[in-house]
Design a protein around this motif. Structure first.
Motif, mmCIF file in Angstrom:
data_model
loop_
_atom_site.group_PDB
_atom_site.id
_atom_site.type_symbol
_atom_site.label_atom_id
_atom_site.label_comp_id
_atom_site.label_asym_id
_atom_site.label_seq_id
_atom_site.Cartn_x
_atom_site.Cartn_y
_atom_site.Cartn_z
ATOM 1 N N LEU A 3 -52.234 -35.280 -4.466
ATOM 2 C CA LEU A 3 -51.317 -36.415 -4.362
ATOM 3 C C LEU A 3 -50.655 -36.461 -2.989
ATOM 4 C CD1 LEU A 3 -49.593 -36.339 -7.872
ATOM 5 C CD2 LEU A 3 -51.427 -37.843 -7.089
ATOM 6 N N ASP A 4 -50.356 -35.303 -2.441
ATOM 7 C CA ASP A 4 -49.745 -35.252 -1.116
ATOM 8 C C ASP A 4 -50.710 -35.758 -0.046
ATOM 9 O OD1 ASP A 4 -47.487 -34.374 0.628
ATOM 10 O OD2 ASP A 4 -49.009 -33.027 1.424
ATOM 11 N N VAL A 5 -51.982 -35.381 -0.166
ATOM 12 C CA VAL A 5 -52.997 -35.868 0.773
ATOM 13 C C VAL A 5 -53.150 -37.385 0.659
ATOM 14 C CG1 VAL A 5 -55.455 -35.794 1.365
ATOM 15 C CG2 VAL A 5 -54.232 -33.682 0.842
ATOM 16 N N VAL A 6 -53.137 -37.895 -0.567
ATOM 17 C CA VAL A 6 -53.228 -39.347 -0.784
ATOM 18 C C VAL A 6 -52.037 -40.057 -0.146
ATOM 19 C CG1 VAL A 6 -53.164 -41.164 -2.531
ATOM 20 C CG2 VAL A 6 -54.623 -39.166 -2.869
ATOM 21 N N ASP A 7 -50.845 -39.488 -0.297
ATOM 22 C CA ASP A 7 -49.645 -40.108 0.265
ATOM 23 C C ASP A 7 -49.664 -40.116 1.788
ATOM 24 O OD1 ASP A 7 -48.657 -40.619 -2.234
ATOM 25 O OD2 ASP A 7 -47.350 -38.862 -2.314
ATOM 26 N N ARG A 8 -50.081 -39.013 2.377
ATOM 27 C CA ARG A 8 -50.028 -38.898 3.831
ATOM 28 C C ARG A 8 -51.120 -39.713 4.523
ATOM 29 N NH1 ARG A 8 -47.023 -34.568 5.940
ATOM 30 N NH2 ARG A 8 -46.009 -33.301 4.343
ATOM 31 N N GLY A 9 -52.293 -39.741 3.945
ATOM 32 C CA GLY A 9 -53.405 -40.445 4.583
ATOM 33 C C GLY A 9 -53.899 -41.606 3.750
ATOM 34 N N THR A 10 -52.980 -42.418 3.250
ATOM 35 C CA THR A 10 -53.329 -43.455 2.280
ATOM 36 C C THR A 10 -54.398 -44.411 2.799
ATOM 37 O OG1 THR A 10 -51.073 -43.348 1.409
ATOM 38 C CG2 THR A 10 -52.415 -45.244 0.781
ATOM 39 N N GLN A 11 -54.259 -44.886 4.030
ATOM 40 C CA GLN A 11 -55.210 -45.873 4.553
ATOM 41 C C GLN A 11 -56.625 -45.299 4.609
ATOM 42 O OE1 GLN A 11 -53.939 -48.807 7.660
ATOM 43 N NE2 GLN A 11 -52.339 -47.287 8.026
ATOM 44 N N VAL A 35 -48.698 -46.911 3.578
ATOM 45 C CA VAL A 35 -49.474 -48.068 4.025
ATOM 46 C C VAL A 35 -48.569 -49.001 4.820
ATOM 47 C CG1 VAL A 35 -51.232 -48.055 2.221
ATOM 48 C CG2 VAL A 35 -49.024 -49.113 1.760
ATOM 49 N N PRO A 36 -49.091 -49.621 5.898
ATOM 50 C CA PRO A 36 -48.255 -50.513 6.716
ATOM 51 C C PRO A 36 -47.856 -51.781 5.986
ATOM 52 C CG PRO A 36 -50.536 -50.620 7.431
ATOM 53 C CD PRO A 36 -50.449 -49.497 6.437
ATOM 54 N N ASN A 37 -48.706 -52.259 5.077
ATOM 55 C CA ASN A 37 -48.379 -53.428 4.264
ATOM 56 C C ASN A 37 -49.171 -53.360 2.962
ATOM 57 O OD1 ASN A 37 -51.015 -55.041 4.641
ATOM 58 N ND2 ASN A 37 -50.358 -54.689 6.768
ATOM 59 N N VAL A 81 -53.477 -52.256 -0.029
ATOM 60 C CA VAL A 81 -53.661 -51.838 -1.420
ATOM 61 C C VAL A 81 -54.442 -52.902 -2.180
ATOM 62 C CG1 VAL A 81 -52.475 -51.194 -3.549
ATOM 63 C CG2 VAL A 81 -51.532 -50.497 -1.334
ATOM 64 N N PHE A 82 -54.097 -54.166 -1.962
ATOM 65 C CA PHE A 82 -54.796 -55.259 -2.647
ATOM 66 C C PHE A 82 -56.273 -55.276 -2.278
ATOM 67 C CE2 PHE A 82 -56.497 -59.569 -2.630
ATOM 68 C CZ PHE A 82 -56.277 -59.958 -3.934
ATOM 69 N N GLN A 83 -56.596 -55.092 -1.018
ATOM 70 C CA GLN A 83 -57.997 -55.115 -0.587
ATOM 71 C C GLN A 83 -58.787 -53.967 -1.212
ATOM 72 O OE1 GLN A 83 -57.374 -55.049 3.656
ATOM 73 N NE2 GLN A 83 -57.261 -57.286 3.821
ATOM 74 N N ALA A 84 -58.165 -52.810 -1.345
ATOM 75 C CA ALA A 84 -58.834 -51.690 -2.008
ATOM 76 C C ALA A 84 -59.076 -52.009 -3.478
ATOM 77 C CB ALA A 84 -57.986 -50.428 -1.873
ATOM 78 N N LEU A 85 -58.100 -52.629 -4.120
ATOM 79 C CA LEU A 85 -58.248 -53.002 -5.526
ATOM 80 C C LEU A 85 -59.325 -54.066 -5.701
ATOM 81 C CD1 LEU A 85 -56.876 -52.155 -8.149
ATOM 82 C CD2 LEU A 85 -55.360 -54.119 -7.925
ATOM 83 N N GLN A 86 -59.432 -54.951 -4.739
ATOM 84 C CA GLN A 86 -60.467 -55.989 -4.781
ATOM 85 C C GLN A 86 -61.855 -55.363 -4.687
ATOM 86 O OE1 GLN A 86 -60.244 -58.890 -1.574
ATOM 87 N NE2 GLN A 86 -60.576 -60.554 -3.035
ATOM 88 N N HIS A 128 -49.904 -53.834 -10.330
ATOM 89 C CA HIS A 128 -49.311 -52.689 -9.636
ATOM 90 C C HIS A 128 -49.287 -52.915 -8.132
ATOM 91 C CE1 HIS A 128 -48.740 -50.124 -13.116
ATOM 92 N NE2 HIS A 128 -49.978 -50.372 -13.505
ATOM 93 N N VAL A 129 -49.922 -53.970 -7.664
ATOM 94 C CA VAL A 129 -49.799 -54.354 -6.251
ATOM 95 C C VAL A 129 -48.414 -54.957 -6.055
ATOM 96 C CG1 VAL A 129 -50.718 -55.800 -4.407
ATOM 97 C CG2 VAL A 129 -52.276 -54.787 -6.100
#
Length: 414
Positions: free
Chosen positions: A238-246, A273-275, A279-284, A313-314
């Motif tokens: 979870l920490d890796v996901v948070d730090r390098g989300t993009q 994430v900067p915006n 997240v929406f594009q990943a979900l798409q 959740h977006v």
């Protein structure tokens, strides 16, 4: 691991204490050897199976699961062939550990498969070895795969009811219940305990007990929970996901996630994430892959259908109008108009019922930390430390300098 184990060598009522180290010394050359083997293990599924000769006394002496299997009160002592519907590679690593106290883990995939087998067959030391290897080789490229495998082994971090599931996941990430662990043994569920079966994910039908049931069956004094080592790895993921989300959201494996693991990620307030459009594009992308898996036409309605509540959740209310325009394909007209009005500063009276439960979360920004600033700050700190350490000379204060001069003069005129 204990130095001694109990094993029946004369019958069900005659127990002799044997040294585990002695057993391993005698069994080293018996690994994958027909000599003295008394049982045959048919490892694998219907598509691919391997015949593995084994020695019940070796397996029973080094493992509680096999001890119950071969020598327990319900064991069939005349049975010589056993079906083991596990991955052959992972099960082979388990046998190698029991025979030789060695393991041939050389990749993340091998470690994950072996971890699953080690937990299923109650081998905590092998599970710890797998977790250590995974933690050492964890990257943004493989963290989603590791997260999907390990979250179901962390029941202590789960939210048991729906009200708890709506809490901030950044402080208490959700995980499946023990009932969900039991579901992995059913053919209609996938190997990750998700409710929607996926043909591209292998299933395990050999998990017959939850940890609670196994602890009841086995002696409490000798039971060791093999999942105990997974909680730390889960939190590191979870920490890796948070730090390098993009970078994590851009990986190919995102499209292969099951819906429950994807929800776990989407609910986190600490995604960097900067915006919210990222997240929406990943979900798409995920919705497109899911439609293909279910053999559905790639229409907006089908994408919304496979996403379900994941879409909400977006955090749409953290977007600007330009970013919101790019989400129109997955929003209904009522949803889009309401969100656009809220972003523009208005407060519409009529709230679409699909958005109502998620409005508070949608308006809460995630904790974004610009990577550039972090890197520049760390580099400047590193440069300062290098300058501090490069000279190798002691930096005197005025007080220390005066004291040293006085000491030198005292020595000279003594």
């Amino acid at each position: 691991m204990r130095n001694f184990v109990y094993y029946t060598v004369m019958g069900p009522c005659k127990w002799v204490q044997l040294s585990l180290h002695l057993i391993r010394g005698r069994s080293y050359n018996l690994f994958e050897n027909e000599d003295g083997s008394d049982v045959i293990l048919m490892v694998g599924d219907e598509e691919y199976r391997e015949r593995v000769p084994a020695h019940s006394w070796v397996l029973a002496a080094g493992n509680q699961y096999f001890r119950a299997m071969f020598q327990g009160p319900l064991a069939d002592r005349h049975k010589k062939t056993y079906d083991i519907p596990n991955d052959p590679k992972g099960f082979q690593n388990l046998l190698k550990w029991l025979y030789r106290h060695e393991c041939g883990i050389q990749s993340i995939d091998s470690a994950l498969i072996t971890l699953q087998v080690a937990i299923q067959y109650l081998c905590p030391e092998l599970a710890e070895l797998c977790v250590a290897y995974i933690g050492k080789h964890l990257t943004v490229g493989n963290v989603l795969k590791v997260l999907q495998y390990t979250w179901r082994y962390c029941p202590s971090q789960q939210c048991t009811d729906q009200s708890q599931a709506n809490l901030d996941p950044s402080t208490a990430p959700s995980a499946p219940s023990l009932e969900a662990l039991e579901e992995t043994s059913r053919p209609e569920t996938n190997s990750y305990g998700a409710s929607d079966p996926k043909p591209h994910q292998p299933s395990s039908q050999h998990t017959i007990h939850s940890m609670t049931q196994l602890q009841d069956i086995l002696d409490d004094s000798e039971f060791q929970d093999p999942t105990a080592c997974c909680s730390d790895l889960f939190n590191v993921c979870l920490d890796v996901v948070d730090r390098g989300t993009q970078s994590v959201l851009a990986t190919e494996f995102l499209e292969e996630l099951d819906s429950t693991t994807l929800q776990l990620i989407l609910r986190r307030s600490t995604l960097n994430v900067p915006n919210e459009l990222k997240v929406f594009q990943a979900l798409q992308r995920w919705s497109t892959a899911e439609c293909k898996r279910r053999m559905l036409p790639l229409t907006p309605d089908n994408r919304r259908a496979v996403l379900g509540h994941l879409l909400y959740h977006v955090r749409f209310l953290c977007m600007n109008n330009e970013q919101l325009q790019q989400t129109m394909s997955l929003l209904t007209a009522d949803e889009f108009n309401y969100l656009a009005a809220r972003i523009s500063g208005h407060n519409p009276v009529k709230v679409p019922p699909t958005l109502s439960p998620y409005l508070v979360t949608m308006s809460t920004p995630r904790c974004h930390k610009p990577t550039g600033l972090l890197q520049s700050g760390s580099s400047s700190a590193d440069s300062k430390s290098k300058k501090k350490n490069s000279s190798g000379k002691k930096k005197y204060t005025k007080k220390e300098l005066v004291l040293d001069v006085v000491s030198c003069l005292a020595v000279l005129f003594d």
